[in-house]
Design a protein around this motif. Structure first.
Motif, mmCIF file in Angstrom:
data_model
loop_
_atom_site.group_PDB
_atom_site.id
_atom_site.type_symbol
_atom_site.label_atom_id
_atom_site.label_comp_id
_atom_site.label_asym_id
_atom_site.label_seq_id
_atom_site.Cartn_x
_atom_site.Cartn_y
_atom_site.Cartn_z
ATOM 1 N N THR A 79 0.811 -1.222 0.000
ATOM 2 C CA THR A 79 0.000 0.000 0.000
ATOM 3 C C THR A 79 0.840 1.265 0.000
ATOM 4 O O THR A 79 0.301 2.353 0.154
ATOM 5 C CB THR A 79 -0.948 0.024 1.218
ATOM 6 O OG1 THR A 79 -0.172 -0.014 2.413
ATOM 7 C CG2 THR A 79 -1.920 -1.145 1.172
ATOM 8 N N GLY A 80 2.127 1.132 -0.190
ATOM 9 C CA GLY A 80 3.008 2.293 -0.168
ATOM 10 C C GLY A 80 2.638 3.364 -1.167
ATOM 11 O O GLY A 80 2.711 4.556 -0.866
ATOM 12 N N LYS A 81 2.194 2.971 -2.340
ATOM 13 C CA LYS A 81 1.849 3.971 -3.352
ATOM 14 C C LYS A 81 0.596 4.763 -2.988
ATOM 15 O O LYS A 81 0.308 5.790 -3.594
ATOM 16 C CB LYS A 81 1.699 3.319 -4.720
ATOM 17 C CG LYS A 81 0.590 2.311 -4.830
ATOM 18 C CD LYS A 81 0.610 1.665 -6.204
ATOM 19 C CE LYS A 81 -0.404 0.543 -6.298
ATOM 20 N NZ LYS A 81 -0.330 -0.109 -7.598
ATOM 21 N N TYR A 82 -0.131 4.310 -1.977
ATOM 22 C CA TYR A 82 -1.329 5.010 -1.503
ATOM 23 C C TYR A 82 -1.100 5.715 -0.164
ATOM 24 O O TYR A 82 -2.038 6.159 0.471
ATOM 25 C CB TYR A 82 -2.491 4.029 -1.340
ATOM 26 C CG TYR A 82 -2.762 3.212 -2.567
ATOM 27 C CD1 TYR A 82 -3.280 3.797 -3.712
ATOM 28 C CD2 TYR A 82 -2.478 1.858 -2.586
ATOM 29 C CE1 TYR A 82 -3.521 3.041 -4.854
ATOM 30 C CE2 TYR A 82 -2.722 1.098 -3.717
ATOM 31 C CZ TYR A 82 -3.243 1.696 -4.853
ATOM 32 O OH TYR A 82 -3.473 0.947 -5.970
ATOM 33 N N GLY A 83 0.140 5.780 0.293
ATOM 34 C CA GLY A 83 0.429 6.413 1.581
ATOM 35 C C GLY A 83 0.604 5.417 2.712
ATOM 36 O O GLY A 83 0.698 5.811 3.873
ATOM 37 N N GLY A 84 0.675 4.132 2.414
ATOM 38 C CA GLY A 84 0.828 3.111 3.459
ATOM 39 C C GLY A 84 2.238 3.104 4.031
ATOM 40 O O GLY A 84 3.220 3.236 3.297
#
Length: 166
Positions: A79-84
């Motif tokens: 989910t890093g690309k979504y702010g995770g």
């Protein structure tokens, strides 16, 4: 591996989550993930060394700042690309800080009507749900996404409309 039910960090994290409107505990991949309206807003588990980490959602701007300035934080794998982000808690976490991050993650993921409830006075809020933990019997198998698609009700085919030529 530590049994989550007897883990003090797990109990403390779950207590934070249970205060949030319609938050649910789930174990979709063998580790705990908490959801609101079917969407994950926090998950946690211990790594090989026994260190507890939580995965939360934040804004991309805050994600960048935290990852660059604090070694406890890293960009979440899926989910890093979504702010995770993932946050290692260490042996003595600042529980007020942990709760803040979980609540802010909830605000990002939750439907607006539920997120607004966090701003209401406690006595005006409906009681937070306390769902039973999702458990699976030893014989049952998890339902996969493809199995859900196959078992869902099929829509009838759309009727073809013929156009008349003028």
């Amino acid at each position: 591996m530590t049994e989550m039910g007897s883990d003090k960090f797990h109990d403390r994290l779950l207590a934070i989550v249970k205060k949030l409107p319609e938050a649910e505990e789930d174990w979709p991949w063998g580790s705990i993930h908490c959801k609101v309206a079917g969407k994950i807003f926090v998950g946690w588990g211990r790594d090989e060394s026994g260190t507890m980490s939580i995965g939360i959602r934040t804004t991309p701007e805050l994600q960048s700042m935290l990852v660059q300035s604090d070694p406890r934080f890293s960009i979440a794998k899926y989910t890093g690309k979504y702010g995770g982000i993932d946050m290692r808690l260490g042996p003595k976490p600042d529980w007020a800080e942990v709760e803040h991050f979980i609540v802010e993650s909830y605000r990002i993921i939750a439907p607006k009507r539920l997120a607004r409830q966090l701003d209401e006075p406690a006595e005006a809020r409906p009681p937070a749900s306390k769902p039973e933990p999702a458990t699976r019997s030893a014989k049952s198998k998890p339902v996969t996404r493809s199995a859900k698609k196959k078992s869902s009700a099929r829509r009838p085919a759309a009727k073809k409309v013929r156009r008349r030529s003028a």
